[in-house]
Design a protein around this motif. Structure first.
Motif, short mmCIF file in Angstrom:
data_model
loop_
_atom_site.label_atom_id
_atom_site.label_comp_id
_atom_site.label_asym_id
_atom_site.label_seq_id
_atom_site.Cartn_x
_atom_site.Cartn_y
_atom_site.Cartn_z
N GLN A 23 11.98 24.19 -9.56
CA GLN A 23 11.81 24.47 -10.99
C GLN A 23 10.38 24.92 -11.27
OE1 GLN A 23 14.35 24.42 -13.15
NE2 GLN A 23 15.62 23.95 -11.40
N TYR A 25 7.97 24.76 -14.44
CA TYR A 25 7.82 24.21 -15.78
C TYR A 25 6.65 24.87 -16.50
CZ TYR A 25 10.98 20.67 -14.06
OH TYR A 25 12.04 20.03 -13.52
N SER A 69 4.45 28.43 -28.09
CA SER A 69 5.06 27.25 -28.69
C SER A 69 4.52 27.04 -30.10
CB SER A 69 4.80 26.00 -27.84
OG SER A 69 3.42 25.67 -27.88
N SER A 88 9.65 26.26 -28.33
CA SER A 88 8.84 26.95 -27.33
C SER A 88 9.65 27.96 -26.55
CB SER A 88 8.18 25.95 -26.37
OG SER A 88 9.16 25.33 -25.57
N SER A 89 8.96 28.93 -26.00
CA SER A 89 9.55 29.97 -25.18
C SER A 89 8.64 30.18 -23.97
CB SER A 89 9.67 31.27 -25.98
OG SER A 89 10.11 32.31 -25.14
N THR A 97 13.09 30.92 -20.68
CA THR A 97 13.56 29.62 -21.15
C THR A 97 13.08 29.41 -22.57
OG1 THR A 97 13.42 28.74 -18.91
CG2 THR A 97 13.59 27.15 -20.69
N SER A 98 13.98 29.01 -23.44
CA SER A 98 13.64 28.66 -24.82
C SER A 98 14.16 27.26 -25.09
CB SER A 98 14.27 29.63 -25.81
OG SER A 98 13.78 30.93 -25.59
N ASP A 99 13.43 26.49 -25.87
CA ASP A 99 13.89 25.15 -26.20
C ASP A 99 13.39 24.74 -27.58
OD1 ASP A 99 11.39 23.42 -26.06
OD2 ASP A 99 11.39 24.23 -24.04
N THR A 101 13.06 20.93 -30.00
CA THR A 101 13.12 19.48 -29.96
C THR A 101 12.87 18.92 -31.35
OG1 THR A 101 12.19 19.54 -27.73
CG2 THR A 101 12.16 17.44 -28.85
N ALA A 124 17.49 20.85 -27.25
CA ALA A 124 18.28 21.68 -26.33
C ALA A 124 17.39 22.73 -25.71
CB ALA A 124 19.43 22.34 -27.07
N ALA A 125 17.78 23.19 -24.53
CA ALA A 125 17.06 24.26 -23.83
C ALA A 125 18.07 25.31 -23.40
CB ALA A 125 16.33 23.70 -22.61
N SER A 127 18.41 28.93 -21.01
CA SER A 127 17.79 29.80 -20.01
C SER A 127 18.48 31.14 -19.99
CB SER A 127 17.87 29.19 -18.62
OG SER A 127 17.05 28.04 -18.56
#
Length: 127
Positions: A23, A25, A69, A88-89, A97-99, A101, A124-125, A127
């Motif tokens: 991964q 991050y 973010s 954030s992206s 990846t976008s999420d 919270t 949620a995230a 991809s």
């Protein structure tokens, strides 16, 4: 004896390959300015905070990592309850990846000047 060394070396390589993590991050570099990125209990801080962060590495290279973010958190009506949101992206090469919270935080008073804060985040995230 030499045969045993080869067996242990091969077993070590196989076991290390099984434990490898592939991964990638996002690297938030402003955690000292915006501790809410890593600590959901920070949502119950005494001030409303809005943070926008953009980081681009290796400018000029195709597929260079980019992270953007935005976060907002505040107390609710001067109580010990706080809420927050973070979006954030993160893009690197072909991967994006976008999420988002949502956060809830609550402070338990210990003494007149001290409190213990708890925070819970969910989101949620994609991809």
């Amino acid at each position: 004896m030499r045969k045993h060394c080869h067996v242990f070396a091969i077993a070590g390589m196989i076991l290390s390959a099984l434990a490898a993590d592939g991964q990638n991050y996002a690297n938030f570099n402003s955690y000292h300015i915006n501790p809410f990125q890593y600590n959901p209990a920070e949502a119950a801080s005494p001030f409303a905070n809005l943070h926008i962060n953009h980081r681009q590495q290796w400018s000029g290279f195709e597929g260079a990592p980019k992270m953007t973010s935005a976060s907002f958190h505040t107390l609710i009506d001067e109580t010990r309850t706080g809420i927050g949101i973070r979006v954030s992206s993160f893009s690197r090469g072909l991967l994006n990846t976008s999420d988002f919270t949502f956060t809830y935080a609550y402070g338990v008073p210990l003494t007149g000047e001290h409190s213990l804060f708890f925070g819970l985040s969910g989101g949620a995230a994609m991809s």
